[in-house]
Structures are given as structure tokens and as C-alpha cells.
Design a protein around this motif. Structure first.
Motif, mmCIF file in Angstrom:
data_model
loop_
_atom_site.group_PDB
_atom_site.id
_atom_site.type_symbol
_atom_site.label_atom_id
_atom_site.label_comp_id
_atom_site.label_asym_id
_atom_site.label_seq_id
_atom_site.Cartn_x
_atom_site.Cartn_y
_atom_site.Cartn_z
ATOM 1 N N LEU A 82 38.509 45.671 39.876
ATOM 2 C CA LEU A 82 38.280 44.830 41.048
ATOM 3 C C LEU A 82 39.593 44.201 41.497
ATOM 4 C CD1 LEU A 82 36.501 43.245 43.073
ATOM 5 C CD2 LEU A 82 36.139 41.554 41.243
ATOM 6 N N ASN A 83 39.952 44.468 42.734
ATOM 7 C CA ASN A 83 41.131 43.891 43.373
ATOM 8 C C ASN A 83 40.690 43.212 44.654
ATOM 9 O OD1 ASN A 83 43.833 45.459 42.172
ATOM 10 N ND2 ASN A 83 41.936 46.614 41.989
ATOM 11 N N VAL A 84 41.523 42.324 45.159
ATOM 12 C CA VAL A 84 41.253 41.676 46.440
ATOM 13 C C VAL A 84 42.479 41.849 47.335
ATOM 14 C CG1 VAL A 84 41.986 39.403 45.602
ATOM 15 C CG2 VAL A 84 40.472 39.561 47.577
ATOM 16 N N VAL A 85 42.229 42.056 48.631
ATOM 17 C CA VAL A 85 43.289 42.216 49.616
ATOM 18 C C VAL A 85 43.812 40.839 50.034
ATOM 19 C CG1 VAL A 85 43.804 42.987 51.980
ATOM 20 C CG2 VAL A 85 42.344 44.392 50.487
ATOM 21 N N ALA A 86 45.143 40.687 50.002
ATOM 22 C CA ALA A 86 45.816 39.488 50.516
ATOM 23 C C ALA A 86 46.724 39.946 51.648
ATOM 24 C CB ALA A 86 46.632 38.813 49.421
ATOM 25 N N LYS A 87 46.634 39.272 52.797
ATOM 26 C CA LYS A 87 47.429 39.695 53.960
ATOM 27 C C LYS A 87 47.909 38.490 54.759
ATOM 28 C CE LYS A 87 45.905 43.367 56.344
ATOM 29 N NZ LYS A 87 44.977 44.297 57.031
ATOM 30 N N ASP A 88 49.209 38.429 54.948
ATOM 31 C CA ASP A 88 49.770 37.451 55.873
ATOM 32 C C ASP A 88 50.614 38.152 56.941
ATOM 33 O OD1 ASP A 88 52.128 38.129 54.531
ATOM 34 O OD2 ASP A 88 52.834 36.060 54.427
ATOM 35 N N GLY A 89 50.616 39.492 56.914
ATOM 36 C CA GLY A 89 51.348 40.269 57.906
ATOM 37 C C GLY A 89 52.744 40.675 57.469
ATOM 38 N N ARG A 90 53.275 40.053 56.428
ATOM 39 C CA ARG A 90 54.612 40.405 55.945
ATOM 40 C C ARG A 90 54.628 40.655 54.434
ATOM 41 N NH1 ARG A 90 58.538 35.950 57.286
ATOM 42 N NH2 ARG A 90 56.890 34.895 56.177
ATOM 43 N N ARG A 91 53.900 39.867 53.688
ATOM 44 C CA ARG A 91 53.882 39.981 52.225
ATOM 45 C C ARG A 91 52.463 40.288 51.765
ATOM 46 N NH1 ARG A 91 57.026 34.853 53.367
ATOM 47 N NH2 ARG A 91 54.990 34.652 54.278
ATOM 48 N N ASP A 92 51.934 41.393 52.321
ATOM 49 C CA ASP A 92 50.574 41.824 51.993
ATOM 50 C C ASP A 92 50.548 42.422 50.587
ATOM 51 O OD1 ASP A 92 50.242 41.193 54.656
ATOM 52 O OD2 ASP A 92 49.957 43.254 55.312
ATOM 53 N N GLY A 93 49.371 42.429 49.999
ATOM 54 C CA GLY A 93 49.263 43.033 48.689
ATOM 55 C C GLY A 93 47.842 43.115 48.181
ATOM 56 N N LEU A 94 47.730 43.642 46.989
ATOM 57 C CA LEU A 94 46.459 43.751 46.281
ATOM 58 C C LEU A 94 46.580 42.942 44.999
ATOM 59 C CD1 LEU A 94 45.951 47.604 46.661
ATOM 60 C CD2 LEU A 94 44.726 45.803 47.887
ATOM 61 N N ILE A 95 45.535 42.206 44.681
ATOM 62 C CA ILE A 95 45.539 41.385 43.482
ATOM 63 C C ILE A 95 44.429 41.864 42.554
ATOM 64 C CG2 ILE A 95 45.301 39.058 42.549
ATOM 65 C CD1 ILE A 95 46.170 38.435 45.715
ATOM 66 N N LEU A 96 44.828 42.321 41.378
ATOM 67 C CA LEU A 96 43.892 42.779 40.361
ATOM 68 C C LEU A 96 43.343 41.562 39.619
ATOM 69 C CD1 LEU A 96 42.621 45.001 38.520
ATOM 70 C CD2 LEU A 96 44.733 44.882 37.167
ATOM 71 N N ILE A 97 42.025 41.456 39.565
ATOM 72 C CA ILE A 97 41.386 40.421 38.760
ATOM 73 C C ILE A 97 41.346 40.983 37.335
ATOM 74 C CG2 ILE A 97 39.374 38.924 38.448
ATOM 75 C CD1 ILE A 97 40.700 38.639 41.234
ATOM 76 N N ARG A 98 42.154 40.437 36.438
ATOM 77 C CA ARG A 98 42.297 40.990 35.087
ATOM 78 C C ARG A 98 41.310 40.425 34.077
ATOM 79 N NH1 ARG A 98 45.803 44.413 33.288
ATOM 80 N NH2 ARG A 98 45.281 43.694 31.196
ATOM 81 N N ALA A 99 40.935 39.161 34.200
ATOM 82 C CA ALA A 99 40.029 38.588 33.197
ATOM 83 C C ALA A 99 39.280 37.393 33.770
ATOM 84 C CB ALA A 99 40.803 38.170 31.950
ATOM 85 N N LEU A 100 38.062 37.209 33.244
ATOM 86 C CA LEU A 100 37.195 36.094 33.628
ATOM 87 C C LEU A 100 36.730 35.353 32.386
ATOM 88 C CD1 LEU A 100 34.715 37.913 36.073
ATOM 89 C CD2 LEU A 100 36.782 36.640 36.694
ATOM 90 N N GLU A 101 36.452 34.081 32.572
ATOM 91 C CA GLU A 101 35.754 33.291 31.572
ATOM 92 C C GLU A 101 34.295 33.257 32.002
ATOM 93 O OE1 GLU A 101 35.559 28.673 30.026
ATOM 94 O OE2 GLU A 101 37.387 29.392 30.995
ATOM 95 N N PRO A 102 33.387 33.899 31.273
ATOM 96 C CA PRO A 102 31.978 33.947 31.682
ATOM 97 C C PRO A 102 31.359 32.551 31.724
ATOM 98 C CG PRO A 102 32.424 35.535 29.936
ATOM 99 C CD PRO A 102 33.618 34.634 30.028
ATOM 100 N N LEU A 103 30.651 32.258 32.821
ATOM 101 C CA LEU A 103 30.014 30.951 32.979
ATOM 102 C C LEU A 103 28.503 31.044 33.129
ATOM 103 C CD1 LEU A 103 32.503 29.321 35.519
ATOM 104 C CD2 LEU A 103 32.481 29.075 33.029
ATOM 105 N N ALA A 104 28.010 32.093 33.742
ATOM 106 C CA ALA A 104 26.562 32.257 33.963
ATOM 107 C C ALA A 104 26.227 33.742 33.898
ATOM 108 C CB ALA A 104 26.169 31.686 35.324
ATOM 109 N N GLY A 105 25.010 34.031 33.442
ATOM 110 C CA GLY A 105 24.575 35.421 33.332
ATOM 111 C C GLY A 105 25.110 36.109 32.090
ATOM 112 N N LEU A 106 25.430 35.322 31.071
ATOM 113 C CA LEU A 106 26.009 35.892 29.854
ATOM 114 C C LEU A 106 25.093 36.890 29.164
ATOM 115 C CD1 LEU A 106 27.818 33.310 30.349
ATOM 116 C CD2 LEU A 106 28.280 33.437 27.920
ATOM 117 N N ALA A 107 23.789 36.676 29.217
ATOM 118 C CA ALA A 107 22.862 37.612 28.574
ATOM 119 C C ALA A 107 22.946 38.990 29.223
ATOM 120 C CB ALA A 107 21.428 37.074 28.632
#
Length: 191
Positions: A82-107
Motif C-alpha cells: 500500500l502506497n499513497v500518492v503525494a503531489k505538489d506539482g514539483r516534488r511528487d512521489g509515492l509513500i509506502l506504508i511500511r508498518a502499522l500499530e494495530p488498534l481495532a479489528g485485531l481478531a
């Protein structure tokens, strides 16, 4: 009422600013919620490790989708990322979500991951996609709208953020574009 989605303006900034700012915010999907504790940023231009450097379809995707869109791909035919698009028109990029701390739906996460230890449920990009049941159907999802998969504002907190080189890649490894919450047990190995 559940968490509110991050506004599109949050993602309409330089990719490194968005990457750092994502820490502490939430990924929400199907009754599961995780706090973002680790990310890596990739520049759309001039970054040999970014998909846009070698995949023309990735460049077209980035150019044709707004900031705040999910870029989901299958890594080595094994793990969804899962990545998210970041765009400001000059320094655009993709950000990889590498890790989460589980908060809900753990089961549900534990069933999907076939393990119960919360520290191992989402401690890597492939693990979190499996835990949240994310796959190619989520590619192109608008992450700024509620329902389905979205990114939400987390509780404001003072975060101790560590910055270092990206991991799990072969090109442009020297760029210090990996950010994670210092001492968080949910950060992927290498953290």
C-alpha cells in the motif's frame, strides 16, 4: 462516529513532508484500524528506486490521479504493498506504508495473518496488506473519502521520529527517506 479522513490538501505537499506527517495517523479498512508507525518515500522524478523510473504505467498513474490516491502493487508476485500518492506539482512521489500499530479489528487481522501477537500483525508492508485484506482491487482508491479503505487523522501526539535509509531495495538505498516512530515495537525489522 468513526475517524475522519485526512483531507486531500494533506497529500498536496512535497512527498517527504507527507511521508513524515503520515506517522501517527490511521489506516482504516473493513473494521480494522492501524496507526502508521513506519513509511518510506519515493520521488517521482530522479529516484531510481521509484516505480516511476522503470514502469511507464506508474508514471501515467501518478500523472492521472490526484494526491491522496492509493497506489497498490504486488511485490515479487507475493505481497501487496500500500502506497499513497503525494503531489505538489514539483516534488511528487509515492509513500509506502511500511508498518502499522494495530488498534481495532485485531481478531480479523490475526485470522488473516494466522498469528495472534499484535507486534507481528502489521510489522511490514506485506504483512499489513494481508492483515487488512488489501489487494489489487484497492489500487486507485481515493483515500480521502470515508468508507472502504481510507486514511484518517490520528490522535495528536508528540512523536519521536527517526529518519534513515530505505530498506528492502537495491537502488538509491542511500536516500534517508525512511521514517518511523522511535522505539515502537510494531516497526518492521531493520527499524
Amino acid at each position: 462516529m468513526g475517524p475522519a479522513p485526512l483531507p486531500r490538501a494533506f497529500f498536496q505537499r512535497p512527498h517527504l513532508v507527507v511521508a513524515r506527517s503520515l506517522l501517527g495517523n490511521l489506516v482504516v479498512h473493513g473494521g480494522c484500524v492501524g496507526r502508521i508507525v513506519e513509511v518510506e518515500s519515493y520521488a517521482a522524478r530522479g529516484d531510481a528506486a521509484c516505480h516511476t523510473a522503470v514502469r511507464p504505467s506508474s508514471r501515467v498513474f501518478l500523472d492521472s490521479h490526484p494526491a491522496g490516491t492509493a497506489y497498490v502493487y504486488l511485490n515479487y508476485g507475493l505481497h501487496w504493498m500500500l502506497n499513497v500518492v503525494a503531489k505538489d506539482g514539483r516534488r511528487d512521489g509515492l509513500i509506502l506504508i511500511r508498518a502499522l500499530e494495530p488498534l481495532a479489528g485485531l481478531a480479523a487481522m490475526a485470522v488473516r495473518r494466522r498469528r495472534a501477537d499484535p507486534a507481528t500483525l502489521c510489522s511490514g508492508p506485506g504483512k499489513l496488506a494481508q492483515a487488512l485484506a488489501l489487494d489489487g482491487r484497492h489500487h486507485g482508491t481515493d483515500l480521502t473519502t470515508p468508507g472502504g479503505l481510507f486514511l484518517a487523522a490520528g490522535a495528536p501526539a508528540r512523536l519521536r521520529i527517526t529518519r534513515g535509509p530505505r530498506i528492502g531495495i537495491r537502488l538509491a538505498v542511500e536516500k534517508p527517506w525512511r521514517f518511523h516512530l522511535e522505539g515502537n515495537p510494531h516497526v518492521s525489522k531493520g527499524g
